[in-house]
Write a protein that holds these residues in place. Structure first.
Motif, PDB file in Angstrom:
ATOM      1  N   VAL A 145       0.851  -1.191   0.000  1.00  0.00           N
ATOM      2  CA  VAL A 145       0.000   0.000   0.000  1.00  0.00           C
ATOM      3  C   VAL A 145       0.892   1.249   0.000  1.00  0.00           C
ATOM      4  CG1 VAL A 145      -1.796   1.294   1.200  1.00  0.00           C
ATOM      5  CG2 VAL A 145      -1.821  -1.215   1.250  1.00  0.00           C
ATOM      6  N   PRO A 146       1.153   1.840  -1.164  1.00  0.00           N
ATOM      7  CA  PRO A 146       1.860   3.116  -1.190  1.00  0.00           C
ATOM      8  C   PRO A 146       0.902   4.260  -0.834  1.00  0.00           C
ATOM      9  CG  PRO A 146       2.121   1.891  -3.264  1.00  0.00           C
ATOM     10  CD  PRO A 146       0.968   1.303  -2.512  1.00  0.00           C
ATOM     11  N   LEU A 147       1.290   5.079   0.134  1.00  0.00           N
ATOM     12  CA  LEU A 147       0.539   6.261   0.541  1.00  0.00           C
ATOM     13  C   LEU A 147       1.330   7.455  -0.002  1.00  0.00           C
ATOM     14  CD1 LEU A 147       0.053   4.975   4.180  1.00  0.00           C
ATOM     15  CD2 LEU A 147      -1.744   5.047   2.443  1.00  0.00           C
ATOM     16  N   VAL A 148       1.000   7.882  -1.199  1.00  0.00           N
ATOM     17  CA  VAL A 148       1.898   8.712  -1.999  1.00  0.00           C
ATOM     18  C   VAL A 148       1.613  10.202  -1.834  1.00  0.00           C
ATOM     19  CG1 VAL A 148       2.895   9.032  -4.292  1.00  0.00           C
ATOM     20  CG2 VAL A 148       1.899   6.818  -3.671  1.00  0.00           C
ATOM     21  N   ALA A 149       2.679  10.971  -1.640  1.00  0.00           N
ATOM     22  CA  ALA A 149       2.635  12.432  -1.708  1.00  0.00           C
ATOM     23  C   ALA A 149       4.030  12.867  -2.121  1.00  0.00           C
ATOM     24  CB  ALA A 149       2.237  13.045  -0.378  1.00  0.00           C
ATOM     25  N   GLU A 165       3.958  -9.828 -10.617  1.00  0.00           N
ATOM     26  CA  GLU A 165       4.148 -11.198 -11.103  1.00  0.00           C
ATOM     27  C   GLU A 165       4.026 -12.215  -9.981  1.00  0.00           C
ATOM     28  OE1 GLU A 165       7.881 -11.365 -13.082  1.00  0.00           O
ATOM     29  OE2 GLU A 165       7.252 -10.115 -14.772  1.00  0.00           O
ATOM     30  N   ALA A 166       4.321 -11.805  -8.760  1.00  0.00           N
ATOM     31  CA  ALA A 166       4.216 -12.712  -7.614  1.00  0.00           C
ATOM     32  C   ALA A 166       2.768 -12.914  -7.168  1.00  0.00           C
ATOM     33  CB  ALA A 166       5.044 -12.167  -6.455  1.00  0.00           C
ATOM     34  N   GLY A 167       1.820 -12.218  -7.808  1.00  0.00           N
ATOM     35  CA  GLY A 167       0.413 -12.391  -7.483  1.00  0.00           C
ATOM     36  C   GLY A 167      -0.006 -11.667  -6.224  1.00  0.00           C
ATOM     37  N   LEU A 168       0.646 -10.544  -5.925  1.00  0.00           N
ATOM     38  CA  LEU A 168       0.323  -9.769  -4.732  1.00  0.00           C
ATOM     39  C   LEU A 168      -0.312  -8.445  -5.140  1.00  0.00           C
ATOM     40  CD1 LEU A 168       3.650 -10.414  -2.805  1.00  0.00           C
ATOM     41  CD2 LEU A 168       1.426 -11.452  -2.324  1.00  0.00           C
ATOM     42  N   PRO A 169      -1.388  -8.056  -4.489  1.00  0.00           N
ATOM     43  CA  PRO A 169      -2.064  -6.811  -4.870  1.00  0.00           C
ATOM     44  C   PRO A 169      -1.314  -5.567  -4.397  1.00  0.00           C
ATOM     45  CG  PRO A 169      -3.206  -7.835  -3.035  1.00  0.00           C
ATOM     46  CD  PRO A 169      -2.131  -8.792  -3.453  1.00  0.00           C
ATOM     47  N   GLN A 170      -1.479  -4.486  -5.168  1.00  0.00           N
ATOM     48  CA  GLN A 170      -0.925  -3.184  -4.815  1.00  0.00           C
ATOM     49  C   GLN A 170      -2.064  -2.169  -4.873  1.00  0.00           C
ATOM     50  OE1 GLN A 170       2.986  -2.452  -6.918  1.00  0.00           O
ATOM     51  NE2 GLN A 170       2.513  -4.447  -7.818  1.00  0.00           N
ATOM     52  N   ILE A 171      -2.307  -1.515  -3.753  1.00  0.00           N
ATOM     53  CA  ILE A 171      -3.398  -0.542  -3.651  1.00  0.00           C
ATOM     54  C   ILE A 171      -2.792   0.798  -3.257  1.00  0.00           C
ATOM     55  CG2 ILE A 171      -5.602   0.025  -2.563  1.00  0.00           C
ATOM     56  CD1 ILE A 171      -5.853  -2.970  -1.856  1.00  0.00           C
ATOM     57  N   ALA A 172      -2.842   1.762  -4.152  1.00  0.00           N
ATOM     58  CA  ALA A 172      -2.224   3.062  -3.914  1.00  0.00           C
ATOM     59  C   ALA A 172      -3.253   4.052  -3.378  1.00  0.00           C
ATOM     60  CB  ALA A 172      -1.592   3.600  -5.190  1.00  0.00           C
ATOM     61  N   VAL A 173      -2.803   4.889  -2.457  1.00  0.00           N
ATOM     62  CA  VAL A 173      -3.600   6.011  -1.958  1.00  0.00           C
ATOM     63  C   VAL A 173      -2.851   7.282  -2.338  1.00  0.00           C
ATOM     64  CG1 VAL A 173      -4.552   7.169   0.055  1.00  0.00           C
ATOM     65  CG2 VAL A 173      -4.543   4.665  -0.054  1.00  0.00           C
ATOM     66  N   LEU A 174      -3.478   8.126  -3.145  1.00  0.00           N
ATOM     67  CA  LEU A 174      -2.836   9.338  -3.630  1.00  0.00           C
ATOM     68  C   LEU A 174      -3.245  10.519  -2.767  1.00  0.00           C
ATOM     69  CD1 LEU A 174      -3.283   8.855  -7.484  1.00  0.00           C
ATOM     70  CD2 LEU A 174      -1.619   7.819  -5.933  1.00  0.00           C
ATOM     71  N   ARG A 175      -2.233  11.184  -2.220  1.00  0.00           N
ATOM     72  CA  ARG A 175      -2.439  12.359  -1.384  1.00  0.00           C
ATOM     73  C   ARG A 175      -2.041  13.607  -2.167  1.00  0.00           C
ATOM     74  NH1 ARG A 175       1.890  10.271   2.276  1.00  0.00           N
ATOM     75  NH2 ARG A 175       1.722  12.274   3.369  1.00  0.00           N
ATOM     76  N   ASP A 176      -2.100  14.724  -1.503  1.00  0.00           N
ATOM     77  CA  ASP A 176      -1.785  15.994  -2.159  1.00  0.00           C
ATOM     78  C   ASP A 176      -0.359  16.427  -1.840  1.00  0.00           C
ATOM     79  OD1 ASP A 176      -2.418  18.408  -3.584  1.00  0.00           O
ATOM     80  OD2 ASP A 176      -2.473  19.420  -1.642  1.00  0.00           O
ATOM     81  N   PRO A 177       0.497  16.643  -2.861  1.00  0.00           N
ATOM     82  CA  PRO A 177       0.269  16.357  -4.275  1.00  0.00           C
ATOM     83  C   PRO A 177       0.904  15.022  -4.656  1.00  0.00           C
ATOM     84  CG  PRO A 177       2.214  17.719  -4.057  1.00  0.00           C
ATOM     85  CD  PRO A 177       1.733  17.413  -2.640  1.00  0.00           C
ATOM     86  N   THR A 178       0.451  14.447  -5.762  1.00  0.00           N
ATOM     87  CA  THR A 178       1.096  13.267  -6.338  1.00  0.00           C
ATOM     88  C   THR A 178       1.369  13.586  -7.799  1.00  0.00           C
ATOM     89  OG1 THR A 178      -0.034  11.738  -4.837  1.00  0.00           O
ATOM     90  CG2 THR A 178       0.877  10.818  -6.860  1.00  0.00           C
ATOM     91  N   LEU A 184       4.538   4.374  -8.599  1.00  0.00           N
ATOM     92  CA  LEU A 184       3.826   3.859  -7.427  1.00  0.00           C
ATOM     93  C   LEU A 184       2.329   4.121  -7.494  1.00  0.00           C
ATOM     94  CD1 LEU A 184       6.593   5.329  -5.362  1.00  0.00           C
ATOM     95  CD2 LEU A 184       5.822   3.044  -4.739  1.00  0.00           C
ATOM     96  N   GLY A 185       1.925   5.230  -8.118  1.00  0.00           N
ATOM     97  CA  GLY A 185       0.510   5.572  -8.180  1.00  0.00           C
ATOM     98  C   GLY A 185      -0.215   4.867  -9.302  1.00  0.00           C
TER      99      GLY A 185
END
Length: 521
Positions: free
Chosen positions: A109-113, A141-154, A162-163
């Protein structure tokens, strides 16, 4: 967004029940010449000021946390540290975090800013994007989910890796999101195009989520997308009481944990029997002609049995004529996709957008839901003509479900693909071809129910070969009866007879071996 931006630890506290911070990556702090690799005057002093102001030694804080009961690797950007920019040391931390996620079978889970790459490190900073992209691809490829949360700013490379590279993209309201930052855009650029809301409208992000709802929504997404992920052996946590959200303790250093044991996958279980007594499926057939026999079964070692076929919500008796089948399918009172989804799932979350600039909210509904305690992905036509973005969104959904080992349910209901000039400019043919290919090559089982109109190739693209059922108030046809009569130069009064000739009723299609008839409620 407000003038004050939340720091990395505050954002972690917002979403996580606890947080275990990673120590420095193996090798400690990367050796650096005075003022960085370029000798940028004042760079060391800038880093020192940023560290004093934020309490962080770099622009990202990485570790593991529990979000709504699901453990995940959290990557939180600290915008107060040089604008959350990516440098070589940032790359070290990101690589270690992704490596840990793969070794311990955890979602990311990237929490991006971030404003992008750190200019004081020049091209060495820019190449960190390649490094991050590779780690994201290996995790995918490893079958793992990635869920990004975009903050201000991205903006910049952080958005482009990452986003935008995540499986599901959630954005905070009014956040600035775009590849071009505010200081490098054309002077006449519309600022509204660089917002969270604009990215959702353009199909580049899935949903705008208010901060107060973020923990719940993120936790639900993590539970849904990890339902098909085998768990590896986890190393023992550092002794002690788990910290409160926003505080940290040392975790096992990334790269030094135990490797996951090989996972022995469960054998496939046959789907529920929804055949009509005496029909072709009851006799062991039901496969699409030319596919070589019985309906497609899950691949050897599949984690998932097929999604059960929904019961029919509408009429229970079969149509007497082809034209009656058409009239039933086109009736305004017939149950549509949302009614079927509401009946089938106890709860669900939607994805939105084809990641190519398009959405089709009126023609295609896609997402993941819980059916009888397990996750099932869905792609459902709504009864309208499906636009290219709808087909691309469905393809995106099935690819993701395939990677994560989640079964798929598709609901067919369209008079056909959109055929206006704009649809052609948007690549209708290529979008349909892409979906045909994704369905044909999916390893996860796909279950299809025709709930209304099955209009030609625009409907068939969403149907699973050998695993397609139909309700009594549906039809499936190579072409609409009106169009067939027009092509054959028949008068309008012969449309009904043409419908009979096409053999489009559910029982006709079952006799032909194309579909099976589902049970009514």
């Amino acid at each position: 967004m407000t003038a004050r931006r939340a720091g990395a630890r505050e954002v972690v506290a917002l979403v996580a029940d606890d947080f275990t911070r990673f120590p420095e990556p193996p090798g400690g702090q990367r050796a650096s010449a005075p003022d960085g690799p370029l000798g940028w005057p004042g760079y060391d002093a800038s880093r020192e000021r940023a560290a004093r102001r934020t309490g962080e030694s770099e622009s990202v804080v990485c570790g593991t946390g529990s979000v709504g009961g699901t453990r995940a690797v959290l990557i939180a950007f600290e915008f107060g540290f040089l604008g959350g920019s990516l440098g070589e040391r940032t790359g070290d931390r990101l690589e270690a975090a992704y490596t840990f996620a793969r070794e311990h079978r955890l979602p990311v889970v990237p929490l991006v800013a971030t404003g992008g790459s750190r200019m004081q490190e020049g091209m060495l900073a820019l190449t960190q994007l390649q490094r991050v992209a590779r780690q994201s691809a290996l995790t995918r490829e490893a079958g793992l989910p990635q869920i990004a949360v975009l903050r201000d700013p991205t903006t910049g490379g952080g958005w482009a890796t990452l986003g935008a590279g995540a499986d599901v993209v959630l954005v905070l309201p009014d956040a600035q999101v775009g590849f071009a930052g505010s200081r490098v855009r054309p002077p006449d650029a519309d600022p509204a195009a660089y917002t969270a809301e604009a990215q959702v409208a353009a199909g580049a992000a899935d949903a705008v989520v208010p901060p107060a709802e973020l923990r719940e929504v993120l936790g639900r997404w993590l539970r849904l997308l990890t339902d098909g992920t085998p768990r590896a052996h986890r190393p023992a946590e550092t002794p002690g009481t788990p910290d409160e959200p926003g505080t940290t303790r040392d975790a096992v250093p990334p790269g030094s944990g135990l490797r996951p044991k090989p996972h022995r996958e469960a054998a496939a279980v046959p789907a529920e029997n929804h055949d009509t007594p005496g029909g072709p499926a009851a006799g062991g057939t039901g496969a699409v002609p030319g596919t070589g026999g019985t309906p497609t079964q899950p691949p050897p070692g599949s984690l998932r049995e097929p999604a059960p076929v929904p019961v029919a919500l509408g009429l229970v008796d079969l149509p007497r004529t082809g034209w009656e089948a058409v009239r039933r399918a086109r009736a305004a009172e017939r149950p549509r996709a949302r009614a079927y989804l509401d009946s089938y799932f106890s709860r669900r979350l939607a994805i939105s957008g084809d990641r190519c600039g398009g959405v089709d909210p009126d023609g295609m509904l896609c997402g993941f839901g819980v059916h009888r305690g397990r996750t099932v992905a869905y792609a459902a036509q709504t009864g309208a003509a499906t636009r290219p973005a709808g087909y691309r969104t469905a393809a995106r959904l099935i690819r993701l479900a395939d990677r994560l080992g989640i079964p798929v349910l598709t609901l067919v209901d369209t008079p056909g693909a959109a055929n206006d000039a704009e649809a052609e400019r948007q690549g209708a043919g290529a979008a349909i071809a892409e979906l045909f290919g994704v369905v044909a090559t999916a390893r996860t089982p796909i279950t299809t129910l025709v709930i209304g109109e099955g209009g030609s190739g625009g409907a068939l693209a969403l149907a699973a070969p050998g695993r397609t059922w139909a309700t009594p108030d549906s039809y499936f046809s190579v072409i609409a009866p009106e169009s067939a009569a027009a092509i054959l130069k028949r008068p309008p009064e012969e449309v009904e007879a043409t419908a009979d000739q096409l053999r489009i009723r559910p029982q006709d299609l079952a006799e032909l071996g194309v579909i099976r008839i589902t049970e009514a409620r």
